[in-house]
Structure formats: C-alpha cells, structure tokens
Design an enzyme around this catalytic site. Structure first.
Site, short mmCIF file in Angstrom:
data_model
loop_
_atom_site.label_atom_id
_atom_site.label_comp_id
_atom_site.label_asym_id
_atom_site.label_seq_id
_atom_site.Cartn_x
_atom_site.Cartn_y
_atom_site.Cartn_z
CG ASN A 136 -34.23 -18.32 -6.99
OD1 ASN A 136 -33.81 -17.61 -6.07
ND2 ASN A 136 -34.67 -19.55 -6.79
CG HIS A 138 -33.63 -17.99 -2.77
ND1 HIS A 138 -33.29 -19.28 -3.12
CD2 HIS A 138 -32.48 -17.44 -2.30
CE1 HIS A 138 -32.01 -19.47 -2.87
NE2 HIS A 138 -31.50 -18.38 -2.38
P1 PGA Z 1 -24.90 -17.06 -1.79
O1 PGA Z 1 -26.43 -17.40 -1.56
O2 PGA Z 1 -24.53 -16.12 -0.70
O3 PGA Z 1 -24.18 -18.38 -1.67
O4 PGA Z 1 -24.80 -16.44 -3.14
C1 PGA Z 1 -27.32 -16.37 -1.27
C2 PGA Z 1 -28.71 -16.93 -1.19
O5 PGA Z 1 -28.99 -17.93 -1.85
O6 PGA Z 1 -29.53 -16.34 -0.48
#
Ligand code: PGA
Length: 241
Positions: A136, A138
């Site tokens: 998303n 973030h």
């Molecule tokens: P992830 O999360 O490395 O588990 O994909 C990344 C994030 O949400 O910043």
C-alpha cells in the site's frame, strides 16, 4: 534517486548486505536504521556471513529500528525485537545497549516516542536507513494518509497491512492493530536511505513511489525528495517501471 535492478531476492539481499557492510567499514561507529518484515531476512543472513568471513566489526555500531508492534513484549516471538535478535543481533558483535527498538509495552506512549526521537538525535542521527515498502506504499508503519510531518508515533495499522502480516502469525486475530513507528520526518532525516523490494506484490507501489505524484496517499512517494536514496529491486518488483 539511484535504482539498482537485480535479478532476484538473493541478489537483492547480497547487494544490500554489501552496501551495509561498506557503510560500517567506512564508518565503524555508524548509526544504522533497520527494518523488519520478510524483505530483509536474507540480507541479515548475508550480513552475518560478512561478519563471520570478513570480520565486519559491529562493536561501535548503533542501530534504531523503524517500528514495533504495540502491545508485544520484546520476548514475544512475533515482536520485532525478537526478530532482530533472532535474525541479526545474536550473530554479530553488536553491544545490546547500542540497539534500539521502540518498546511495544510502554505504558506512556508519548514519552516512549519522544525518548526514541531524542535517542536518535543524541546518537547523531541515522547514517544509513534500510527500508522495505508495503504493497500500500507504506514505509515503516506510516500508512497512507499518515502525516508527512510525523516523527515517532503510535499508528493504526490498515486492514491490508494486518492481512499482509498475518502470514507471520497463527491467525489474523493475533496481529496487533497498532504499532509504534518512526515517522516520515524521522525517516527523511537519515543521511542515506536504501529501499529494498522484491516480488510482484510491490510493483504497483514502487511505480507510484518513483513516478507518481508526492502524496500522503503513497507515503513512500516523499522519498523522491531525499538527497541520497538507493532503491534495490528485483525484476518482479520493477516490472511496472
Ligand atoms: P515485507 O514488509 O518485507 O514483509 O514485505 C515490508 C513493509 O511492510 O514495509
């Protein structure tokens, strides 16, 4: 912004670990901003190998993690404190007192957030910040529409983030709904930033981040303004660029 496109997760992890190791070699008392989640797991393994094989020395390094789930104790296996010890800290010669992760069990959140910010400042600021990115958009746990001006604060996690992170828990009900996260302003203060992304689930967010307009709807888009940003991405994550 520098974009390094690599073949796959393995290469992304190796390149990122080498950049981190180089930072520590150049400045042994570096302040590192660290990330958790699925993305950097292999990078930490590579870094441990570099420590073991090449003697990369962490004895003077200080670390500040981006975030911690609110309500989880550091001994909880789902906490990011546990993750960091499990994946990195126990395997290198870092001093425990030099590692910093927000306290998810803090009684007084605003005091915790203010003292986290103060500790970063007193350490001289972050030299190199590692970031992942959410599907998303973030960064840290700064969800869409969060404030670009925010420093470390308590955040409400989006449903999509809770769903994405449920894979690390027994059930989705166990995923905390809040977290303490460095704010966008804290992140932008880092001297250098390296953002890592792999897999096609990140492709759209990366495209919006790199070539879309700067908007709190896509928190990572503010990184377009950072003076020293390197993005290391695999083929799938870069497929929309
Ligand atoms: P992830 O999360 O490395 O588990 O994909 C990344 C994030 O949400 O910043």
């Amino acid at each position: 912004m520098k974009i390094v496109k690599v073949a796959d997760y393995e290469e992304m992890s190796r390149v990122a670990a080498e950049l981190l190791a180089e930072q520590v070699k150049q400045k042994p008392d570096s302040v590192l901003g660290l990330a958790t989640g699925g993305t950097p797991v292999r990078m930490y393994q590579e870094l441990v190998e570099l420590h073991q094989k090449e003697g990369i020395d962490f004895s003077e390094v200080k670390t500040f993690n981006l975030d911690e789930y609110y309500g989880l104790d550091k001994n909880n296996e789902q906490s990011y404190a546990y993750y960091m010890w499990d994946n990195l800290f126990s395997h290198i010669n870092i001093k425990e007192e030099n590692t910093h992760i927000p306290n998810g069990k803090a009684k007084d959140i605003s005091t915790e957030c203010a003292s986290y910010e103060r500790a970063i400042r007193e350490a001289g600021g972050v030299d190199l910040q590692i970031l992942g990115i959410g599907a998303n958009g973030h960064i840290g746990f700064n969800e869409p529409d969060d404030n670009f001006e925010a420093v470390t604060h308590l955040v409400e996690l989006e449903e999509s983030t809770i769903e994405a992170n449920a894979r690390f828990f027994e059930s989705i009900e166990e995923v905390p709904t809040k977290a303490i996260s460095m704010g966008i302003k804290t992140i932008l203060n880092a001297e250098k930033i390296i953002l890592l992304a792999n897999g096609e689930s990140k492709a759209k967010a990366l495209q919006e981040m790199i070539s879309g307009k700067i908007t709190p709807e896509v928190p990572a888009s503010i990184l377009q303004l950072h003076k020293d940003l390197t993005i290391v991405i695999d083929q799938e994550a870069g497929s929309c660029l």
